[in-house]
Motif scaffolding. Sequence first.
Motif, PDB file in Angstrom:
ATOM      1  N   ILE A  64       0.832  -1.206   0.000  1.00 34.13           N
ATOM      2  CA  ILE A  64       0.000   0.000   0.000  1.00 34.13           C
ATOM      3  C   ILE A  64       0.867   1.257   0.000  1.00 34.13           C
ATOM      4  O   ILE A  64       0.488   2.283  -0.594  1.00 34.13           O
ATOM      5  N   ILE A  65       2.037   1.203   0.614  1.00 35.51           N
ATOM      6  CA  ILE A  65       2.972   2.334   0.576  1.00 35.51           C
ATOM      7  C   ILE A  65       3.340   2.665  -0.876  1.00 35.51           C
ATOM      8  O   ILE A  65       3.514   3.837  -1.231  1.00 35.51           O
ATOM      9  N   THR A  66       3.433   1.634  -1.721  1.00 34.58           N
ATOM     10  CA  THR A  66       3.757   1.875  -3.135  1.00 34.58           C
ATOM     11  C   THR A  66       2.535   2.282  -3.954  1.00 34.58           C
ATOM     12  O   THR A  66       2.635   2.502  -5.167  1.00 34.58           O
ATOM     13  N   GLY A  67       1.373   2.350  -3.295  1.00 37.95           N
ATOM     14  CA  GLY A  67       0.161   2.763  -3.994  1.00 37.95           C
ATOM     15  C   GLY A  67      -0.592   1.621  -4.646  1.00 37.95           C
ATOM     16  O   GLY A  67      -1.495   1.854  -5.451  1.00 37.95           O
ATOM     17  N   LYS A 220      13.106   3.987   1.000  1.00 39.44           N
ATOM     18  CA  LYS A 220      12.823   5.339   0.512  1.00 39.44           C
ATOM     19  C   LYS A 220      12.269   5.298  -0.914  1.00 39.44           C
ATOM     20  O   LYS A 220      11.420   6.118  -1.293  1.00 39.44           O
ATOM     21  N   ARG A 221      12.744   4.330  -1.698  1.00 43.82           N
ATOM     22  CA  ARG A 221      12.237   4.191  -3.073  1.00 43.82           C
ATOM     23  C   ARG A 221      10.765   3.786  -3.076  1.00 43.82           C
ATOM     24  O   ARG A 221       9.990   4.253  -3.909  1.00 43.82           O
ATOM     25  N   LEU A 222      10.384   2.931  -2.124  1.00 46.46           N
ATOM     26  CA  LEU A 222       8.979   2.505  -2.039  1.00 46.46           C
ATOM     27  C   LEU A 222       8.066   3.690  -1.758  1.00 46.46           C
ATOM     28  O   LEU A 222       6.994   3.825  -2.363  1.00 46.46           O
ATOM     29  N   PHE A 223       8.476   4.558  -0.833  1.00 45.23           N
ATOM     30  CA  PHE A 223       7.694   5.757  -0.514  1.00 45.23           C
ATOM     31  C   PHE A 223       7.656   6.712  -1.708  1.00 45.23           C
ATOM     32  O   PHE A 223       6.620   7.328  -1.980  1.00 45.23           O
ATOM     33  N   ALA A 224       8.781   6.816  -2.416  1.00 48.41           N
ATOM     34  CA  ALA A 224       8.829   7.700  -3.586  1.00 48.41           C
ATOM     35  C   ALA A 224       7.876   7.209  -4.679  1.00 48.41           C
ATOM     36  O   ALA A 224       7.172   8.008  -5.315  1.00 48.41           O
ATOM     37  N   ILE A 225       7.824   5.904  -4.883  1.00 49.28           N
ATOM     38  CA  ILE A 225       6.927   5.321  -5.882  1.00 49.28           C
ATOM     39  C   ILE A 225       5.468   5.583  -5.509  1.00 49.28           C
ATOM     40  O   ILE A 225       4.652   5.948  -6.354  1.00 49.28           O
ATOM     41  N   GLY A 226       5.150   5.413  -4.229  1.00 47.63           N
ATOM     42  CA  GLY A 226       3.786   5.641  -3.771  1.00 47.63           C
ATOM     43  C   GLY A 226       3.367   7.093  -3.814  1.00 47.63           C
ATOM     44  O   GLY A 226       2.195   7.410  -4.050  1.00 47.63           O
ATOM     45  N   SER A 227       4.319   7.980  -3.601  1.00 44.77           N
ATOM     46  CA  SER A 227       4.013   9.420  -3.602  1.00 44.77           C
ATOM     47  C   SER A 227       3.761   9.940  -5.013  1.00 44.77           C
ATOM     48  O   SER A 227       2.814  10.686  -5.257  1.00 44.77           O
ATOM     49  N   LYS A 230       5.461   8.829 -11.538  1.00 45.63           N
ATOM     50  CA  LYS A 230       6.155   9.474 -12.651  1.00 45.63           C
ATOM     51  C   LYS A 230       7.437  10.149 -12.188  1.00 45.63           C
ATOM     52  O   LYS A 230       8.482  10.050 -12.846  1.00 45.63           O
ATOM     53  N   ALA A 231       7.363  10.837 -11.044  1.00 45.16           N
ATOM     54  CA  ALA A 231       8.553  11.489 -10.500  1.00 45.16           C
ATOM     55  C   ALA A 231       9.610  10.458 -10.123  1.00 45.16           C
ATOM     56  O   ALA A 231      10.811  10.689 -10.303  1.00 45.16           O
ATOM     57  N   ALA A 232       9.160   9.314  -9.605  1.00 49.80           N
ATOM     58  CA  ALA A 232      10.097   8.243  -9.244  1.00 49.80           C
ATOM     59  C   ALA A 232      10.805   7.719 -10.495  1.00 49.80           C
ATOM     60  O   ALA A 232      12.015   7.469 -10.476  1.00 49.80           O
TER      61      ALA A 232
END
Length: 355
Positions: A64-67, A220-227, A230-232
């Motif tokens: 879920i963190i990754t969306g 940190k990559r997992l949170f970036a993907i979920g946030s 496209k930016a990730a």
Amino acid sequence: MSQNTVQKHRQKLSLAQYSYVIIFIVLFIAYYLISGQLKWTGITNILRHSAVVGVISLGMGMIIITGEIDLSVGAILGCIASFGCVIFNVMNNAGMPVWLIFTLTILFCLAGGTLLGFFNGFLIGRVQLPAFIVTLATQLIFRSACQYASRALPKELTGASANSYSMIKAQVESGVNARDAMYTFGNSKIPGIEIPVVGLIFIVVALILVYVTTSTKYGKRLFAIGSNTKAAHMAGINVEWNKVSVFTITGLLCGLGAAMWLCLQGNVDPATTGVSNEMFAIAAVVLGGISMSGGKGRLAGVIFGALSYTIIDKIIAALNVDSLINNAIKGAILLIAIVIQVLGPQLKGKAKKQA
């Protein structure tokens, strides 16, 4: 100390960020008041009953963190536990040593869960199919496979009557049988502190994954993907394989949950084992404060979320509520938690604008 520094400290100490702890404490106090008495064994039982769903919830939290979402975790647990029984019985019938039966059964559960999780992850991450549809489909496939096998396989492999699985209680080593050895391990407690072994496994796995999600580049990559996916991508993160990895890890955790189930129960009903565990896991994640939209929250909250959900179960049982209304109460609590999670930031934003 600058004003910016003070504001940062205030954000870190914000009670809203640790709402999962407050929810847990409130529920625990409510359970204490309703039950009338609470012994150490009662507290450790909460941990014991949270262990299997707890490890699955940790995987769900990472997804879920990754969306994304995984609706197949309960079916993976039921499927792997079912065929874990078959593998156990094959080795037991062959008269293999207890320690080897125990070890290979656990390893099969871990490897099998990892493989099914990878299958989900590959379809979602690499093939880029919708997670909801993929895991809904695999939920049906995995559940159906173990249900069909329970009738198709001979009794000496399933170890039980049609439509169920059981570890055969065969004598293999000077009166010691592997089934009792696994059952004893699963239901044992750490001497002195009397903490259930399965509860300790849940805590250790949770601490490892909390560290991974908070203190490593992978987390940190997992949170970036979920946030922002496209930016990730633009930041050079391999979104596809990171998603594959997180579903694979969740599969591994489901396999661990299956192994724990076998050690606790010794039998599996493929039609019911693990059913609704995906909902319980999502509930633990929501109660733990992780945003369903992804990219926000703490995996540590899932620990408290899983424990809180178990306490809710015990409160309902202590109140002698009709079993037919149990899921309605749990569903209402989950809905309230989601409403608070969504409306809370909105109300906070309006209050700031008015100020």
